[in-house]
Design a protein around this motif. Structure first.
Motif, PDB file in Angstrom:
ATOM      1  N   PRO A  29      14.825   4.935   0.639  1.00  0.00           N
ATOM      2  CA  PRO A  29      14.654   3.867  -0.348  1.00  0.00           C
ATOM      3  C   PRO A  29      14.280   2.540   0.327  1.00  0.00           C
ATOM      4  O   PRO A  29      14.770   2.219   1.405  1.00  0.00           O
ATOM      5  N   SER A  30      13.378   1.802  -0.301  1.00  0.00           N
ATOM      6  CA  SER A  30      13.003   0.476   0.191  1.00  0.00           C
ATOM      7  C   SER A  30      12.756  -0.436  -1.001  1.00  0.00           C
ATOM      8  O   SER A  30      12.447   0.019  -2.098  1.00  0.00           O
ATOM      9  N   ARG A  31      12.883  -1.726  -0.785  1.00  0.00           N
ATOM     10  CA  ARG A  31      12.816  -2.686  -1.882  1.00  0.00           C
ATOM     11  C   ARG A  31      11.431  -2.819  -2.495  1.00  0.00           C
ATOM     12  O   ARG A  31      11.288  -3.267  -3.623  1.00  0.00           O
ATOM     13  N   PHE A  32      10.375  -2.443  -1.778  1.00  0.00           N
ATOM     14  CA  PHE A  32       9.020  -2.656  -2.281  1.00  0.00           C
ATOM     15  C   PHE A  32       8.398  -1.412  -2.910  1.00  0.00           C
ATOM     16  O   PHE A  32       7.223  -1.412  -3.250  1.00  0.00           O
ATOM     17  N   GLN A  33       9.178  -0.359  -3.071  1.00  0.00           N
ATOM     18  CA  GLN A  33       8.658   0.856  -3.685  1.00  0.00           C
ATOM     19  C   GLN A  33       9.520   1.237  -4.887  1.00  0.00           C
ATOM     20  O   GLN A  33      10.684   0.836  -4.974  1.00  0.00           O
ATOM     21  N   PRO A  34       8.957   2.011  -5.816  1.00  0.00           N
ATOM     22  CA  PRO A  34       9.712   2.380  -7.021  1.00  0.00           C
ATOM     23  C   PRO A  34      11.022   3.089  -6.688  1.00  0.00           C
ATOM     24  O   PRO A  34      11.090   3.878  -5.749  1.00  0.00           O
ATOM     25  N   ARG A  35      12.048   2.805  -7.470  1.00  0.00           N
ATOM     26  CA  ARG A  35      13.364   3.421  -7.243  1.00  0.00           C
ATOM     27  C   ARG A  35      13.339   4.925  -7.462  1.00  0.00           C
ATOM     28  O   ARG A  35      14.056   5.667  -6.817  1.00  0.00           O
ATOM     29  N   ASN A  36      12.511   5.379  -8.388  1.00  0.00           N
ATOM     30  CA  ASN A  36      12.483   6.815  -8.678  1.00  0.00           C
ATOM     31  C   ASN A  36      11.656   7.605  -7.661  1.00  0.00           C
ATOM     32  O   ASN A  36      11.645   8.821  -7.685  1.00  0.00           O
ATOM     33  N   GLY A  37      10.937   6.906  -6.794  1.00  0.00           N
ATOM     34  CA  GLY A  37      10.207   7.566  -5.723  1.00  0.00           C
ATOM     35  C   GLY A  37       8.967   8.325  -6.149  1.00  0.00           C
ATOM     36  O   GLY A  37       8.380   9.047  -5.360  1.00  0.00           O
ATOM     37  N   ARG A  41       2.660   5.516  -2.671  1.00  0.00           N
ATOM     38  CA  ARG A  41       1.426   5.653  -1.907  1.00  0.00           C
ATOM     39  C   ARG A  41       1.122   4.374  -1.143  1.00  0.00           C
ATOM     40  O   ARG A  41       1.700   3.328  -1.399  1.00  0.00           O
ATOM     41  N   ALA A  42       0.196   4.475  -0.216  1.00  0.00           N
ATOM     42  CA  ALA A  42      -0.313   3.325   0.527  1.00  0.00           C
ATOM     43  C   ALA A  42      -1.819   3.498   0.664  1.00  0.00           C
ATOM     44  O   ALA A  42      -2.312   4.613   0.817  1.00  0.00           O
ATOM     45  N   THR A  43      -2.538   2.378   0.589  1.00  0.00           N
ATOM     46  CA  THR A  43      -3.987   2.411   0.748  1.00  0.00           C
ATOM     47  C   THR A  43      -4.350   1.642   2.009  1.00  0.00           C
ATOM     48  O   THR A  43      -3.957   0.486   2.172  1.00  0.00           O
ATOM     49  N   VAL A  53      -6.313  -2.919  10.623  1.00  0.00           N
ATOM     50  CA  VAL A  53      -6.215  -2.220   9.345  1.00  0.00           C
ATOM     51  C   VAL A  53      -5.359  -3.021   8.370  1.00  0.00           C
ATOM     52  O   VAL A  53      -4.318  -3.563   8.744  1.00  0.00           O
ATOM     53  N   HIS A  54      -5.792  -3.084   7.115  1.00  0.00           N
ATOM     54  CA  HIS A  54      -5.007  -3.697   6.040  1.00  0.00           C
ATOM     55  C   HIS A  54      -4.311  -2.574   5.287  1.00  0.00           C
ATOM     56  O   HIS A  54      -4.923  -1.550   4.982  1.00  0.00           O
ATOM     57  N   VAL A  55      -3.019  -2.760   4.986  1.00  0.00           N
ATOM     58  CA  VAL A  55      -2.245  -1.748   4.272  1.00  0.00           C
ATOM     59  C   VAL A  55      -1.728  -2.348   2.975  1.00  0.00           C
ATOM     60  O   VAL A  55      -1.092  -3.399   2.977  1.00  0.00           O
ATOM     61  N   LEU A  56      -2.008  -1.670   1.863  1.00  0.00           N
ATOM     62  CA  LEU A  56      -1.495  -2.070   0.560  1.00  0.00           C
ATOM     63  C   LEU A  56      -0.533  -0.995   0.099  1.00  0.00           C
ATOM     64  O   LEU A  56      -0.935   0.145  -0.147  1.00  0.00           O
ATOM     65  N   ASN A  57       0.763  -1.349   0.019  1.00  0.00           N
ATOM     66  CA  ASN A  57       1.783  -0.402  -0.449  1.00  0.00           C
ATOM     67  C   ASN A  57       1.983  -0.577  -1.930  1.00  0.00           C
ATOM     68  O   ASN A  57       1.896  -1.628  -2.468  1.00  0.00           O
TER      69      ASN A  57
END
Length: 57
Positions: A29-37, A41-43, A53-57
């Motif tokens: 679990p992390s604060r920047f991703q949905p709780r339900n998991g 994804r990341a682009t 590289v640029h990463v968009l979570n």
């Protein structure tokens, strides 16, 4: 404490092949991703300098 080793650079990494959308199959679990998991994804896109590289979570 164990001896520390320097990180090795990956030689011949094909950054273009790494670019795009990647989906997680498992994560902590992390604060920047949905709780339900779901739909986590990341682009990855190559910056104009061609070396970073640029990463968009």
């Amino acid at each position: 404490m164990a001896d520390k080793k320097e990180m090795e650079v990956v030689k011949g990494l094909d950054l273009q092949r790494y670019m795009g959308r990647w989906y997680e199959i498992a994560s902590f679990p992390s604060r920047f991703q949905p709780r339900n998991g779901t739909n986590t994804r990341a682009t990855y896109t190559l910056n104009p300098d061609g070396t970073t590289v640029h990463v968009l979570n």
